[in-house]
Motif scaffolding. Sequence first.
Motif, PDB file in Angstrom:
ATOM      1  N   TRP A 113      -0.856   5.884   6.493  1.00  0.00           N
ATOM      2  CA  TRP A 113      -1.224   5.586   5.106  1.00  0.00           C
ATOM      3  C   TRP A 113      -0.046   5.027   4.316  1.00  0.00           C
ATOM      4  O   TRP A 113      -0.172   4.025   3.603  1.00  0.00           O
ATOM      5  N   GLN A 114       1.112   5.648   4.435  1.00  0.00           N
ATOM      6  CA  GLN A 114       2.254   5.241   3.629  1.00  0.00           C
ATOM      7  C   GLN A 114       2.831   3.892   4.042  1.00  0.00           C
ATOM      8  O   GLN A 114       3.520   3.241   3.249  1.00  0.00           O
ATOM      9  N   LYS A 116       0.942   1.291   4.894  1.00  0.00           N
ATOM     10  CA  LYS A 116      -0.020   0.235   4.579  1.00  0.00           C
ATOM     11  C   LYS A 116       0.373  -0.490   3.287  1.00  0.00           C
ATOM     12  O   LYS A 116       0.963   0.102   2.379  1.00  0.00           O
ATOM     13  N   PRO A 118      -0.178  -1.730  -0.275  1.00  0.00           N
ATOM     14  CA  PRO A 118      -1.064  -1.190  -1.329  1.00  0.00           C
ATOM     15  C   PRO A 118      -1.798  -2.283  -2.112  1.00  0.00           C
ATOM     16  O   PRO A 118      -1.550  -2.504  -3.309  1.00  0.00           O
ATOM     17  N   LYS A 119      -2.708  -2.962  -1.418  1.00  0.00           N
ATOM     18  CA  LYS A 119      -3.498  -4.015  -2.043  1.00  0.00           C
ATOM     19  C   LYS A 119      -4.946  -3.930  -1.577  1.00  0.00           C
ATOM     20  O   LYS A 119      -5.227  -3.432  -0.483  1.00  0.00           O
ATOM     21  N   ALA A 143      -2.416  -6.854  -7.111  1.00  0.00           N
ATOM     22  CA  ALA A 143      -2.993  -5.721  -6.387  1.00  0.00           C
ATOM     23  C   ALA A 143      -4.141  -6.149  -5.477  1.00  0.00           C
ATOM     24  O   ALA A 143      -4.746  -5.316  -4.799  1.00  0.00           O
ATOM     25  N   TYR A 173      -3.589  -3.086   5.446  1.00  0.00           N
ATOM     26  CA  TYR A 173      -3.787  -2.954   3.996  1.00  0.00           C
ATOM     27  C   TYR A 173      -4.414  -1.608   3.659  1.00  0.00           C
ATOM     28  O   TYR A 173      -5.273  -1.098   4.372  1.00  0.00           O
ATOM     29  N   LYS A 174      -4.004  -1.064   2.530  1.00  0.00           N
ATOM     30  CA  LYS A 174      -4.426   0.274   2.127  1.00  0.00           C
ATOM     31  C   LYS A 174      -5.872   0.306   1.631  1.00  0.00           C
ATOM     32  O   LYS A 174      -6.572   1.314   1.808  1.00  0.00           O
ATOM     33  N   SER A 196      -8.302   2.935   6.211  1.00  0.00           N
ATOM     34  CA  SER A 196      -7.956   2.525   4.846  1.00  0.00           C
ATOM     35  C   SER A 196      -9.068   2.982   3.911  1.00  0.00           C
ATOM     36  O   SER A 196     -10.157   3.366   4.350  1.00  0.00           O
ATOM     37  N   LEU A 237      -4.382   3.270  -7.001  1.00  0.00           N
ATOM     38  CA  LEU A 237      -2.927   3.185  -7.006  1.00  0.00           C
ATOM     39  C   LEU A 237      -2.305   4.358  -7.756  1.00  0.00           C
ATOM     40  O   LEU A 237      -1.223   4.847  -7.393  1.00  0.00           O
ATOM     41  N   ASP A 240      -2.884   8.331  -5.422  1.00  0.00           N
ATOM     42  CA  ASP A 240      -2.663   8.018  -4.017  1.00  0.00           C
ATOM     43  C   ASP A 240      -3.146   9.122  -3.084  1.00  0.00           C
ATOM     44  O   ASP A 240      -3.742   8.833  -2.036  1.00  0.00           O
ATOM     45  N   GLU A 244      -6.067   8.656  -0.283  1.00  0.00           N
ATOM     46  CA  GLU A 244      -5.840   8.895   1.146  1.00  0.00           C
ATOM     47  C   GLU A 244      -6.874   9.868   1.701  1.00  0.00           C
ATOM     48  O   GLU A 244      -7.390   9.691   2.816  1.00  0.00           O
TER      49      GLU A 244
END
Length: 275
Positions: A113-114, A116, A118-119, A143, A173-174, A196, A237, A240, A244
């Motif tokens: 997760w971390q 990825k 963040p978009k 974003a 990508y997250k 994601s 965002l 978080d 997740e």
Amino acid sequence: RSSETLKGDSVIHYIIKDNKLYSKELSERLDFKRFSDGIFLSLLRKVNLPDIEFLFNVGDWPVSREFPVFSWCGSEESSDIVVPTWDQIKTTLLSMSKINVDILTMQLNGKSWQSKIPKGFFRGRDSSKERMKISALSMNNTALDAGITSFQFHEQGNGTKVPIVPMSDFGNYKFQLLLDGTVAPYRAPYVFQTSSLVFKQKSKFAEWWYPYLRKDIDFVELDEKAENIEEKIEWALENDEIAEWIAQNGFELTKELLKPENVYCHYLQAFEQYR
């Protein structure tokens, strides 16, 4: 009479009798018949199916409002009986015999997760207004990373064409944007298996496993026109840990639902209920 009504659609008339499969093609647009034949023949080698006569739609769109037809996509306006798609059939039948990108192998491509980006990510055809709109938004919103890879429905002047990104890289990508095309996007199992967070557009179209999905537990819902996309991305965002948690829930649920044994079982259950 039902067969005559649907002539011209991508429909096949099937009969299963004494555990043998018979079919009559009602259209010339039947490129995907090999998948429906494949799942039925595979089932017949494993279990004794009931004697049954039915119509099966191998096109993308739901076709029936008056009587039940087996289809890969349903809608609020149709009577179609929704069963696992051709792509889920392909994964089920071929996953043990070849190496390819399918629903199961996508589970191996997810990053932590971390790590990825963040978009909100999207790649696909220009087959809906929402896809076009979010692609345009992406040009001015850092974003979002959304783009159209093929223009077939709109003029290219309404957006910029971008290169195709391999499905195996979506998990970089997250946030995944799951937007309708002409019908429900058949990529849905793949984006959930990236681990994601999935932002799913509210839709009248549905696959067979959509009723099991729980809003704000397994995915984040966008409104019907995806007008709240920027608001939802901003929320994710800023939250978080919750984002997740939802992403992991969606991954685990769909990993279980879309196992090959559940694809087989859903077809069997659909036959039993139809009969």
